[in-house]
Enzyme design. Structure first.
Site, PDB file in Angstrom:
ATOM      1  N   GLU A   1       3.179  -5.177   7.717  1.00 17.72           N
ATOM      2  CA  GLU A   1       2.187  -4.226   8.224  1.00 17.72           C
ATOM      3  C   GLU A   1       2.285  -3.954   9.715  1.00 17.72           C
ATOM      4  O   GLU A   1       2.043  -2.832  10.165  1.00 17.72           O
ATOM      5  CB  GLU A   1       0.763  -4.716   7.879  1.00 17.72           C
TER       6      GLU A   1
ATOM      7  N   GLY B   1       0.565  -5.316   0.609  1.00 19.19           N
ATOM      8  CA  GLY B   1      -0.528  -5.491  -0.356  1.00 19.19           C
ATOM      9  C   GLY B   1      -0.079  -6.140  -1.653  1.00 19.19           C
ATOM     10  O   GLY B   1      -0.879  -6.768  -2.349  1.00 19.19           O
TER      11      GLY B   1
ATOM     12  N   GLU C   1      -0.284  -9.632  -0.931  1.00 13.22           N
ATOM     13  CA  GLU C   1      -1.701 -10.011  -0.809  1.00 13.22           C
ATOM     14  C   GLU C   1      -2.363 -10.142  -2.181  1.00 13.22           C
ATOM     15  O   GLU C   1      -3.212 -11.011  -2.386  1.00 13.22           O
ATOM     16  CB  GLU C   1      -2.423  -8.990   0.077  1.00 13.22           C
TER      17      GLU C   1
ATOM     18  N   ALA D   1       0.847  -1.198   0.000  1.00 15.44           N
ATOM     19  CA  ALA D   1       0.000   0.000   0.000  1.00 15.44           C
ATOM     20  C   ALA D   1       0.880   1.244   0.000  1.00 15.44           C
ATOM     21  O   ALA D   1       1.981   1.239   0.571  1.00 15.44           O
ATOM     22  CB  ALA D   1      -0.892  -0.004   1.235  1.00 15.44           C
TER      23      ALA D   1
HETATM   24  N1  COA Z   1       4.445   3.356  -0.460  1.00  9.35           N
HETATM   25  C1  COA Z   1       4.830   4.476  -1.075  1.00  9.35           C
HETATM   26  N2  COA Z   1       6.045   4.622  -1.644  1.00  9.35           N
HETATM   27  C2  COA Z   1       6.871   3.573  -1.616  1.00  9.35           C
HETATM   28  C3  COA Z   1       6.519   2.362  -0.997  1.00  9.35           C
HETATM   29  C4  COA Z   1       5.238   2.265  -0.407  1.00  9.35           C
HETATM   30  N3  COA Z   1       4.796   1.139   0.155  1.00  9.35           N
HETATM   31  N4  COA Z   1       7.556   1.501  -1.096  1.00  9.35           N
HETATM   32  C5  COA Z   1       8.522   2.172  -1.761  1.00  9.35           C
HETATM   33  N5  COA Z   1       8.117   3.407  -2.079  1.00  9.35           N
HETATM   34  C6  COA Z   1       8.856   4.454  -2.794  1.00  9.35           C
HETATM   35  C7  COA Z   1       9.887   5.143  -1.906  1.00  9.35           C
HETATM   36  O1  COA Z   1       9.274   6.151  -1.118  1.00  9.35           O
HETATM   37  C8  COA Z   1      10.823   5.681  -2.942  1.00  9.35           C
HETATM   38  O2  COA Z   1      10.245   6.820  -3.553  1.00  9.35           O
HETATM   39  P1  COA Z   1      11.073   8.206  -3.678  1.00  9.35           P
HETATM   40  O3  COA Z   1      12.223   7.838  -4.571  1.00  9.35           O
HETATM   41  O4  COA Z   1      10.089   9.124  -4.313  1.00  9.35           O
HETATM   42  O5  COA Z   1      11.489   8.578  -2.303  1.00  9.35           O
HETATM   43  C9  COA Z   1      10.842   4.587  -4.002  1.00  9.35           C
HETATM   44  O6  COA Z   1       9.621   3.864  -3.832  1.00  9.35           O
HETATM   45  C10 COA Z   1      11.999   3.625  -3.849  1.00  9.35           C
HETATM   46  O7  COA Z   1      11.966   3.101  -2.518  1.00  9.35           O
HETATM   47  P2  COA Z   1      13.201   3.243  -1.494  1.00  9.35           P
HETATM   48  O8  COA Z   1      12.647   3.111  -0.105  1.00  9.35           O
HETATM   49  O9  COA Z   1      14.005   4.464  -1.797  1.00  9.35           O
HETATM   50  O10 COA Z   1      14.036   1.957  -1.912  1.00  9.35           O
HETATM   51  P3  COA Z   1      14.884   1.015  -0.948  1.00  9.35           P
HETATM   52  O11 COA Z   1      15.615   0.076  -1.844  1.00  9.35           O
HETATM   53  O12 COA Z   1      15.698   1.830   0.001  1.00  9.35           O
HETATM   54  O13 COA Z   1      13.803   0.201  -0.084  1.00  9.35           O
HETATM   55  C11 COA Z   1      11.794  -1.066   0.294  1.00  9.35           C
HETATM   56  C12 COA Z   1      12.843  -0.608  -0.739  1.00  9.35           C
HETATM   57  C13 COA Z   1      10.691  -1.790  -0.471  1.00  9.35           C
HETATM   58  C14 COA Z   1      12.453  -1.999   1.297  1.00  9.35           C
HETATM   59  C15 COA Z   1      11.254   0.170   1.043  1.00  9.35           C
HETATM   60  O14 COA Z   1      10.851   1.123   0.077  1.00  9.35           O
HETATM   61  C16 COA Z   1      10.094  -0.127   1.922  1.00  9.35           C
HETATM   62  O15 COA Z   1      10.268  -0.627   3.025  1.00  9.35           O
HETATM   63  N6  COA Z   1       8.856   0.174   1.459  1.00  9.35           N
HETATM   64  C17 COA Z   1       7.676  -0.012   2.247  1.00  9.35           C
HETATM   65  C18 COA Z   1       7.248  -1.477   2.257  1.00  9.35           C
HETATM   66  C19 COA Z   1       6.045  -1.672   3.155  1.00  9.35           C
HETATM   67  O16 COA Z   1       6.106  -1.487   4.343  1.00  9.35           O
HETATM   68  N7  COA Z   1       4.907  -2.051   2.530  1.00  9.35           N
HETATM   69  C20 COA Z   1       3.692  -2.345   3.242  1.00  9.35           C
HETATM   70  C21 COA Z   1       2.835  -1.142   3.344  1.00  9.35           C
HETATM   71  S1  COA Z   1       1.414  -1.481   4.381  1.00  9.35           S
END
Ligand code: COA
Length: 263
Positions: free
Chosen positions: A136, A113, A116, A68
């Site tokens: 989450e 998500g 999911e 999400a």
């Molecule tokens: N929602 C919104 N934006 C997201 C996202 C999410 N779930 N996951 C990644 N992004 C965005 C980042 O904000 C970043 O955008 P930006 O360049 O505009 O700042 C871009 O995607 C790349 O992600 P980044 O975090 O810079 O890459 P990373 O390699 O350091 O880390 C993840 C990758 C997937 C580990 C990390 O982005 C993350 O933990 N995301 C959230 C995952 C999560 O908790 N999902 C469940 C949500 S309920």
């Protein structure tokens, strides 16, 4: 990607629809717009008789879907209203309304998500760099798009609790050993090739048998064995009256390839 662009794209390849989550700069995070566009696209593909299989994948190098869109998380309104809105819009339920085979081709991040959605598909294939998790709880919530229900049914309660309560990430090898995915490919290119081969294989089969096989297994999840067996018998009886069943037997007798119409 600009705000005007669609969050999902569809490429038709014969009877296969490649449905791509298309917000690569945000690792295809599920924003509000995707939550309305994705069900609409699935409904269109479900109603399109020329399409027999749907393959779901993520655009870009980073992954399938990072869950999400956390940037859209906002202050919650009155809880009664929040609950009503969520009940009204179970967008991930759109996957359950698709009778055609749904294949998830997963590379890179497949989190929250994103996982999911993959769980709502029928067959999951992974590239070696795929990373899975339901993080989450780290955000103060729980999986809300079916994760707590579908994951435990798929891999068992113990593994589901381990993943959901720790929020830890697992690699593609562990996902394969848990049965979270059923095929692990050697590379991303091999993933695409394998997904295409699988989709072609499924697309060539009698569509009604495909739909009933899917329905029998999925509906059986919610049934006790006696009701499940009765349901299976009913679907079997229904299929025995189809033209495609006669065509399959005739093709076997005549030593030729069958031609299925879906009737
Ligand atoms: N929602 C919104 N934006 C997201 C996202 C999410 N779930 N996951 C990644 N992004 C965005 C980042 O904000 C970043 O955008 P930006 O360049 O505009 O700042 C871009 O995607 C790349 O992600 P980044 O975090 O810079 O890459 P990373 O390699 O350091 O880390 C993840 C990758 C997937 C580990 C990390 O982005 C993350 O933990 N995301 C959230 C995952 C999560 O908790 N999902 C469940 C949500 S309920």
């Amino acid at each position: 990607m600009s705000d005007n662009q669609s969050t999902v794209s569809v490429e038709r390849d014969g009877a296969i629809a490649w449905l791509t989550l298309d917000r690569p700069d945000q690792i295809n995070a599920i924003n509000l717009r995707m939550r309305s566009e994705l069900p609409a696209v699935l409904e269109t593909l479900e109603g399109d008789d020329t399409i027999r299989v749907i393959v779901l994948r993520g655009a870009g190098d980073r992954g399938f879907c990072a869950g999400a869109d956390i940037k859209e998380f906002s202050k919650v309104g009155p809880l009664v209203e929040e609950r009503r809105l969520r009940r009204q819009s179970p967008w991930v339920g759109a996957f359950d309304r698709v009778s055609k085979p749904l294949v998830a081709a997963i590379h890179g991040f497949c989190l929250g998500g994103g996982l999911e959605m993959a769980l709502a598909c029928d067959i999951r294939l992974a590239a070696p760099d795929a990373v899975f998790g339901l993080p989450e709880v780290n955000l103060g919530v729980i999986p809300g798009y079916g994760g707590t229900q579908r994951l435990s049914r798929l891999v068992g309660m113990g593994h589901a609790q381990d993943l959901i309560m720790t929020g830890r990430r697992i690699d593609a090898g562990e996902a394969l050993s848990l049965g979270l995915v059923t095929r692990l490919e050697a590379s991303r290119d091999a993933l695409t090739e394998s997904a295409r081969g699988l989709a072609l294989n499924l697309a060539a089969k009698p569509p009604a048998a495909m739909a009933c096989a899917k329905e029998a297994v999925r509906a059986g999840w919610d049934m006790d064995i006696t009701r499940g067996l009765a349901f299976e018998r009913d679907l079997f009886t229904f299929l025995s009256a189809t033209e495609d069943r006669l065509e399959a037997a005739a093709a076997f007798r005549e030593k030729r390839a069958p031609s299925f119409t879906g009737r």
